[in-house]
Design a protein around this motif. Structure first.
Motif, PDB file in Angstrom:
ATOM      1  N   LEU A   1     -12.182  12.147 -40.410  1.00  0.00           N
ATOM      2  CA  LEU A   1     -10.935  12.855 -40.121  1.00  0.00           C
ATOM      3  C   LEU A   1     -10.009  12.942 -41.331  1.00  0.00           C
ATOM      4  O   LEU A   1      -9.117  13.795 -41.358  1.00  0.00           O
ATOM      5  N   VAL A   2     -10.203  12.084 -42.330  1.00  0.00           N
ATOM      6  CA  VAL A   2      -9.292  12.071 -43.480  1.00  0.00           C
ATOM      7  C   VAL A   2      -9.306  13.408 -44.224  1.00  0.00           C
ATOM      8  O   VAL A   2      -8.245  14.023 -44.414  1.00  0.00           O
ATOM      9  N   PRO A   3     -10.458  13.903 -44.683  1.00  0.00           N
ATOM     10  CA  PRO A   3     -10.425  15.210 -45.371  1.00  0.00           C
ATOM     11  C   PRO A   3      -9.999  16.348 -44.443  1.00  0.00           C
ATOM     12  O   PRO A   3      -9.344  17.302 -44.899  1.00  0.00           O
ATOM     13  N   GLY A   4     -10.356  16.254 -43.173  1.00  0.00           N
ATOM     14  CA  GLY A   4      -9.909  17.283 -42.242  1.00  0.00           C
ATOM     15  C   GLY A   4      -8.399  17.291 -42.075  1.00  0.00           C
ATOM     16  O   GLY A   4      -7.769  18.361 -42.002  1.00  0.00           O
ATOM     17  N   PHE A   5      -7.821  16.105 -42.032  1.00  0.00           N
ATOM     18  CA  PHE A   5      -6.362  16.012 -41.920  1.00  0.00           C
ATOM     19  C   PHE A   5      -5.683  16.608 -43.149  1.00  0.00           C
ATOM     20  O   PHE A   5      -4.698  17.357 -43.024  1.00  0.00           O
ATOM     21  N   VAL A   6      -6.190  16.287 -44.325  1.00  0.00           N
ATOM     22  CA  VAL A   6      -5.592  16.813 -45.556  1.00  0.00           C
ATOM     23  C   VAL A   6      -5.676  18.340 -45.582  1.00  0.00           C
ATOM     24  O   VAL A   6      -4.700  19.029 -45.955  1.00  0.00           O
TER      25      VAL A   6
ATOM     26  N   TRP B   1      -1.238  16.823 -37.099  1.00  0.00           N
ATOM     27  CA  TRP B   1      -0.725  15.688 -36.320  1.00  0.00           C
ATOM     28  C   TRP B   1      -1.763  15.242 -35.293  1.00  0.00           C
ATOM     29  O   TRP B   1      -1.914  14.028 -35.054  1.00  0.00           O
ATOM     30  N   ALA B   2      -2.470  16.177 -34.672  1.00  0.00           N
ATOM     31  CA  ALA B   2      -3.498  15.813 -33.692  1.00  0.00           C
ATOM     32  C   ALA B   2      -4.601  15.001 -34.358  1.00  0.00           C
ATOM     33  O   ALA B   2      -5.064  13.988 -33.809  1.00  0.00           O
ATOM     34  N   ALA B   3      -5.028  15.419 -35.554  1.00  0.00           N
ATOM     35  CA  ALA B   3      -6.060  14.657 -36.273  1.00  0.00           C
ATOM     36  C   ALA B   3      -5.545  13.270 -36.642  1.00  0.00           C
ATOM     37  O   ALA B   3      -6.275  12.267 -36.525  1.00  0.00           O
ATOM     38  N   PHE B   4      -4.296  13.189 -37.076  1.00  0.00           N
ATOM     39  CA  PHE B   4      -3.714  11.896 -37.435  1.00  0.00           C
ATOM     40  C   PHE B   4      -3.594  11.000 -36.208  1.00  0.00           C
ATOM     41  O   PHE B   4      -3.862   9.785 -36.272  1.00  0.00           O
ATOM     42  N   ALA B   5      -3.199  11.568 -35.079  1.00  0.00           N
ATOM     43  CA  ALA B   5      -3.057  10.784 -33.851  1.00  0.00           C
ATOM     44  C   ALA B   5      -4.405  10.237 -33.392  1.00  0.00           C
ATOM     45  O   ALA B   5      -4.502   9.069 -32.965  1.00  0.00           O
ATOM     46  N   ILE B   6      -5.443  11.051 -33.469  1.00  0.00           N
ATOM     47  CA  ILE B   6      -6.782  10.576 -33.086  1.00  0.00           C
ATOM     48  C   ILE B   6      -7.210   9.416 -33.983  1.00  0.00           C
ATOM     49  O   ILE B   6      -7.763   8.409 -33.518  1.00  0.00           O
TER      50      ILE B   6
ATOM     51  N   LEU C   1      -6.724   1.589 -33.086  1.00  0.00           N
ATOM     52  CA  LEU C   1      -6.327   0.583 -32.110  1.00  0.00           C
ATOM     53  C   LEU C   1      -7.504   0.079 -31.286  1.00  0.00           C
ATOM     54  O   LEU C   1      -7.516  -1.073 -30.848  1.00  0.00           O
ATOM     55  N   PHE C   2      -8.511   0.932 -31.091  1.00  0.00           N
ATOM     56  CA  PHE C   2      -9.599   0.585 -30.175  1.00  0.00           C
ATOM     57  C   PHE C   2     -10.816  -0.022 -30.854  1.00  0.00           C
ATOM     58  O   PHE C   2     -11.486  -0.861 -30.256  1.00  0.00           O
ATOM     59  N   ASP C   3     -11.141   0.394 -32.083  1.00  0.00           N
ATOM     60  CA  ASP C   3     -12.402  -0.061 -32.663  1.00  0.00           C
ATOM     61  C   ASP C   3     -12.413  -1.561 -32.921  1.00  0.00           C
ATOM     62  O   ASP C   3     -13.402  -2.254 -32.645  1.00  0.00           O
ATOM     63  N   GLY C   4     -11.314  -2.107 -33.417  1.00  0.00           N
ATOM     64  CA  GLY C   4     -11.261  -3.542 -33.644  1.00  0.00           C
ATOM     65  C   GLY C   4     -11.316  -4.335 -32.350  1.00  0.00           C
ATOM     66  O   GLY C   4     -11.989  -5.372 -32.267  1.00  0.00           O
TER      67      GLY C   4
ATOM     68  N   ILE D   1      -6.465   7.035 -44.141  1.00  0.00           N
ATOM     69  CA  ILE D   1      -5.728   8.008 -43.337  1.00  0.00           C
ATOM     70  C   ILE D   1      -4.219   7.868 -43.545  1.00  0.00           C
ATOM     71  O   ILE D   1      -3.494   8.865 -43.654  1.00  0.00           O
ATOM     72  N   MET D   2      -3.724   6.628 -43.667  1.00  0.00           N
ATOM     73  CA  MET D   2      -2.294   6.425 -43.887  1.00  0.00           C
ATOM     74  C   MET D   2      -1.898   6.878 -45.293  1.00  0.00           C
ATOM     75  O   MET D   2      -0.862   7.535 -45.478  1.00  0.00           O
ATOM     76  N   GLY D   3      -2.724   6.542 -46.282  1.00  0.00           N
ATOM     77  CA  GLY D   3      -2.415   6.967 -47.642  1.00  0.00           C
ATOM     78  C   GLY D   3      -2.451   8.475 -47.802  1.00  0.00           C
ATOM     79  O   GLY D   3      -1.594   9.059 -48.489  1.00  0.00           O
ATOM     80  N   ALA D   4      -3.418   9.116 -47.163  1.00  0.00           N
ATOM     81  CA  ALA D   4      -3.496  10.578 -47.248  1.00  0.00           C
ATOM     82  C   ALA D   4      -2.254  11.228 -46.640  1.00  0.00           C
ATOM     83  O   ALA D   4      -1.701  12.193 -47.200  1.00  0.00           O
ATOM     84  N   ALA D   5      -1.798  10.705 -45.510  1.00  0.00           N
ATOM     85  CA  ALA D   5      -0.618  11.273 -44.867  1.00  0.00           C
ATOM     86  C   ALA D   5       0.631  11.079 -45.720  1.00  0.00           C
ATOM     87  O   ALA D   5       1.437  12.014 -45.907  1.00  0.00           O
TER      88      ALA D   5
END
Length: 291
Positions: free
Chosen positions: A114-119, A137-142, A148-151, A175-179
């Protein structure tokens, strides 16, 4: 030929029948007496017969199960090692594959994709189109929801793998750094905010690796609250908000920056304490060994 009276014939027949009966009785008696006189031999023969039958059946069963009565443990292990179970390699390969391709790791991989898609969505059409920003925003939210769930899934269902330990923090920071970088590049967020947040995240991650020889620094409640606040704040900045919502996102981001700095300092304190304890324990163990 002189005829024999019927009574005489009957008598002779009766005599023969009586002699036959007596002989049979004598035979039975002799058999009974013989069996009674040698109970040990009969029992031994029966035991031998039963034992031989059991050994044969046991040997036949052992050919299928890999174990036979009377066979030594070493022989059983040798037979087991010499004749691997059918499909053993396939089962082992399936287990290894499942240990990597599990739900938690798939969510982590999705976050990386999702990182390159978000960018791309964030910078589409100059980066200021509300429609493209909504998709970003939808990509970032996903990505944040899967974080939250994978860990939780990995810890709850014992799906922790070496790949997940390495890829999960990378996906989080990516994802946070890209945003943050996209927002600062577009002028929506000051660069110092991006530097503070990313500097803290990278520094704490590096510090964890440095002190891992002394122990693991667990995630605190403040750290989890920081992650949630950062996600909400960045998500609000990704959306093209105006009016009071734009003012609200400023204060949410301010709270995220404060939590970022405070929790970062707390992790540094924990790392120093953990290192001192580890050094003291090693010194005490060395003294005991020398003594």
């Amino acid at each position: 030929m002189t005829g024999v009276p019927a009574s005489a014939a009957g008598g002779s027949s009766g005599a023969r029948g009586a002699r036959s009966t007596a002989a049979a009785d004598n035979g039975v008696a002799s058999e009974v007496s013989g069996s009674a006189s040698a109970p040990g031999e009969a029992a031994a023969e029966r035991s031998a017969a039963e034992g031989s039958g059991f050994d044969r059946s046991g040997s036949e069963r052992s050919a299928a199960t890999g174990s036979a009565p009377g066979r030594s443990a070493a022989g059983t292990e040798a037979a087991t090692e010499g004749r691997p179970a059918r499909g053993g390699k396939i089962t082992a390969a399936a287990v290894n594959q499942a240990s990597v391709w599990n739900v938690a790791n798939l969510l982590t991989m999705l976050r990386l994709v999702l990182v390159p898609g978000f960018v791309a969505l964030m910078l589409a059409n100059g980066g200021y189109d509300p429609a493209w920003r909504s998709l970003a925003w939808a990509a970032f939210a996903i990505a944040m929801i899967t974080d939250l769930f994978d860990g939780h899934l990995a810890r709850t269902y014992n799906l922790v793998t070496d790949f997940g330990k390495i890829a999960d923090p990378i996906a989080d920071k990516a994802i946070m750094g890209a945003a943050l970088i996209c927002l600062s590049s577009l002028g929506d967020l000051p660069w110092w905010v991006t530097i503070v947040i990313l500097g803290r995240e990278l520094g704490i991650t590096l510090m964890r690796f440095l002190v891992i020889r002394y122990g693991v620094i667990p995630a605190s409640r403040g750290g989890k609250l920081k992650t949630l606040t950062q996600g909400v704040a960045v998500g609000m900045y990704v959306l093209a908000l105006t009016g009071w919502l734009a003012t609200l996102r400023f204060w949410v981001m301010a709270a995220a920056v404060v939590l970022t700095v405070v929790t970062g300092l707390d992790y540094v304190r924990q790392a120093i304490v953990l290192r001192r304890q580890g050094i003291a324990e090693r010194a005490a163990a060395l003294e005991e060994t020398e003594a």
